[in-house]
Design a protein around this motif. Structure first.
Motif, PDB file in Angstrom:
ATOM      1  N   GLY A  15       0.821  -1.205   0.000  1.00 56.12           N
ATOM      2  CA  GLY A  15       0.000   0.000   0.000  1.00 56.12           C
ATOM      3  C   GLY A  15       0.854   1.254   0.000  1.00 56.12           C
ATOM      4  O   GLY A  15       0.538   2.243  -0.667  1.00 56.12           O
ATOM      5  N   MET A  16       1.952   1.237   0.736  1.00 56.78           N
ATOM      6  CA  MET A  16       2.883   2.358   0.713  1.00 56.78           C
ATOM      7  C   MET A  16       3.517   2.495  -0.666  1.00 56.78           C
ATOM      8  O   MET A  16       3.792   3.611  -1.127  1.00 56.78           O
ATOM      9  CB  MET A  16       3.954   2.165   1.784  1.00 56.78           C
ATOM     10  N   ALA A  17       3.732   1.356  -1.335  1.00 59.64           N
ATOM     11  CA  ALA A  17       4.240   1.409  -2.709  1.00 59.64           C
ATOM     12  C   ALA A  17       3.234   2.089  -3.625  1.00 59.64           C
ATOM     13  O   ALA A  17       3.613   2.775  -4.580  1.00 59.64           O
ATOM     14  CB  ALA A  17       4.550   0.005  -3.215  1.00 59.64           C
ATOM     15  N   GLY A  18       1.924   1.909  -3.356  1.00 59.81           N
ATOM     16  CA  GLY A  18       0.900   2.588  -4.136  1.00 59.81           C
ATOM     17  C   GLY A  18       0.988   4.085  -3.982  1.00 59.81           C
ATOM     18  O   GLY A  18       0.799   4.845  -4.946  1.00 59.81           O
ATOM     19  N   ILE A  19       1.273   4.551  -2.774  1.00 58.53           N
ATOM     20  CA  ILE A  19       1.445   5.981  -2.551  1.00 58.53           C
ATOM     21  C   ILE A  19       2.664   6.488  -3.312  1.00 58.53           C
ATOM     22  O   ILE A  19       2.634   7.549  -3.941  1.00 58.53           O
ATOM     23  CB  ILE A  19       1.577   6.277  -1.045  1.00 58.53           C
ATOM     24  N   ALA A  20       3.742   5.706  -3.263  1.00 58.42           N
ATOM     25  CA  ALA A  20       4.949   6.086  -3.999  1.00 58.42           C
ATOM     26  C   ALA A  20       4.666   6.150  -5.498  1.00 58.42           C
ATOM     27  O   ALA A  20       5.125   7.073  -6.192  1.00 58.42           O
ATOM     28  CB  ALA A  20       6.074   5.093  -3.712  1.00 58.42           C
ATOM     29  N   PHE A  21       3.908   5.167  -6.016  1.00 59.55           N
ATOM     30  CA  PHE A  21       3.542   5.186  -7.432  1.00 59.55           C
ATOM     31  C   PHE A  21       2.774   6.447  -7.783  1.00 59.55           C
ATOM     32  O   PHE A  21       3.056   7.116  -8.793  1.00 59.55           O
ATOM     33  CB  PHE A  21       2.695   3.963  -7.777  1.00 59.55           C
ATOM     34  N   MET A  72      -0.833  -3.005  -7.491  1.00 58.33           N
ATOM     35  CA  MET A  72      -1.786  -4.020  -7.927  1.00 58.33           C
ATOM     36  C   MET A  72      -1.819  -5.192  -6.948  1.00 58.33           C
ATOM     37  O   MET A  72      -2.891  -5.726  -6.625  1.00 58.33           O
ATOM     38  CB  MET A  72      -1.419  -4.521  -9.331  1.00 58.33           C
ATOM     39  N   GLY A  73      -0.649  -5.585  -6.478  1.00 56.39           N
ATOM     40  CA  GLY A  73      -0.595  -6.656  -5.492  1.00 56.39           C
ATOM     41  C   GLY A  73      -1.312  -6.291  -4.209  1.00 56.39           C
ATOM     42  O   GLY A  73      -2.000  -7.126  -3.600  1.00 56.39           O
ATOM     43  N   ALA A  74      -1.181  -5.036  -3.789  1.00 53.04           N
ATOM     44  CA  ALA A  74      -1.864  -4.579  -2.580  1.00 53.04           C
ATOM     45  C   ALA A  74      -3.370  -4.658  -2.743  1.00 53.04           C
ATOM     46  O   ALA A  74      -4.091  -5.061  -1.827  1.00 53.04           O
ATOM     47  CB  ALA A  74      -1.446  -3.147  -2.247  1.00 53.04           C
TER      48      ALA A  74
END
Length: 201
Positions: A15-21, A72-74
């Motif tokens: 989810g944090m990776a989603g924010i980074a994206f 996407m994984g999140a």
């Protein structure tokens, strides 16, 4: 570490990776818009002082694509194993095609660093791929994600409605409205924050 604990922490990190994206894609879009004019200005020579923006955007895009895969994984981890197979297929397909077209647009935009002619094919091509194809795949991704979230009840109704509105805007008028591409990373940011808050609770 216990497997259950790992399953709980993985979506948080993703989810944090989603924010980074969301932040990286928004930065890349802004830089591309600054450096590569659209509309009637597309035939004008690019200001040499703005070529740095293209270089920075080209460095950002690969990382944005990587973080998007984690995003996407999140989302899949958040919805669980009860997702509809048909909608999930559309979700995965549109996500992968979005990343592919995003990379193509970035590669085409990179050609402006080598071209100095007023009629820049690479510039037109990059804008077309990004504003038309990438954003329409993003619209399909947003719509399928919102549909899954609504059917399974993992998204609150306002968030599902927001996704539907964003998808409609991107697929209908996105290519004709400047800066509308920022709607996608904005939506991804909202969804990522929701996933993180849900997992923390």
């Amino acid at each position: 570490m216990e497997p259950t604990s790992e399953r709980l922490r993985t979506p948080r990190a993703a989810g944090m990776a989603g924010i980074a994206f969301a932040l990286l894609l928004a930065a890349a879009i802004v830089l591309m818009r600054i450096a590569i004019p659209s509309g009637n200005a597309a035939d004008a020579p690019i200001d040499p002082d703005r070529r740095w923006a293209v270089r920075v955007a080209l460095e950002i895009v690969p990382f944005a694509g990587i973080f998007f895969l984690w995003f996407m994984g999140a989302l899949r981890a958040h919805t669980g194993e009860a997702e509809d197979k048909f909608v999930a297929t559309v979700f995965l397909g549109s996500g992968f095609v979005f990343v592919a077209t995003l990379f193509v647009a970035a590669a085409a935009a990179g050609t402006v660093l080598e071209e100095n002619t007023p009629s820049d094919f690479g510039r037109h091509y990059a804008y077309t791929v990004l504003a038309t194809y990438s954003m329409r795949m993003a619209a399909v991704f947003v719509f399928s994600t919102s549909t899954i979230g609504r059917l399974l009840g993992v998204f609150p109704r306002p968030l599902a409605v927001l996704g539907t509105v964003v998808a409609l805007i991107l697929i209908v008028v996105g290519s004709g409205v400047p800066w509308s591409e920022l709607l996608f990373p904005a939506w991804a940011l909202v969804v990522s924050v929701h996933v993180l808050r849900t997992r923390l609770r």
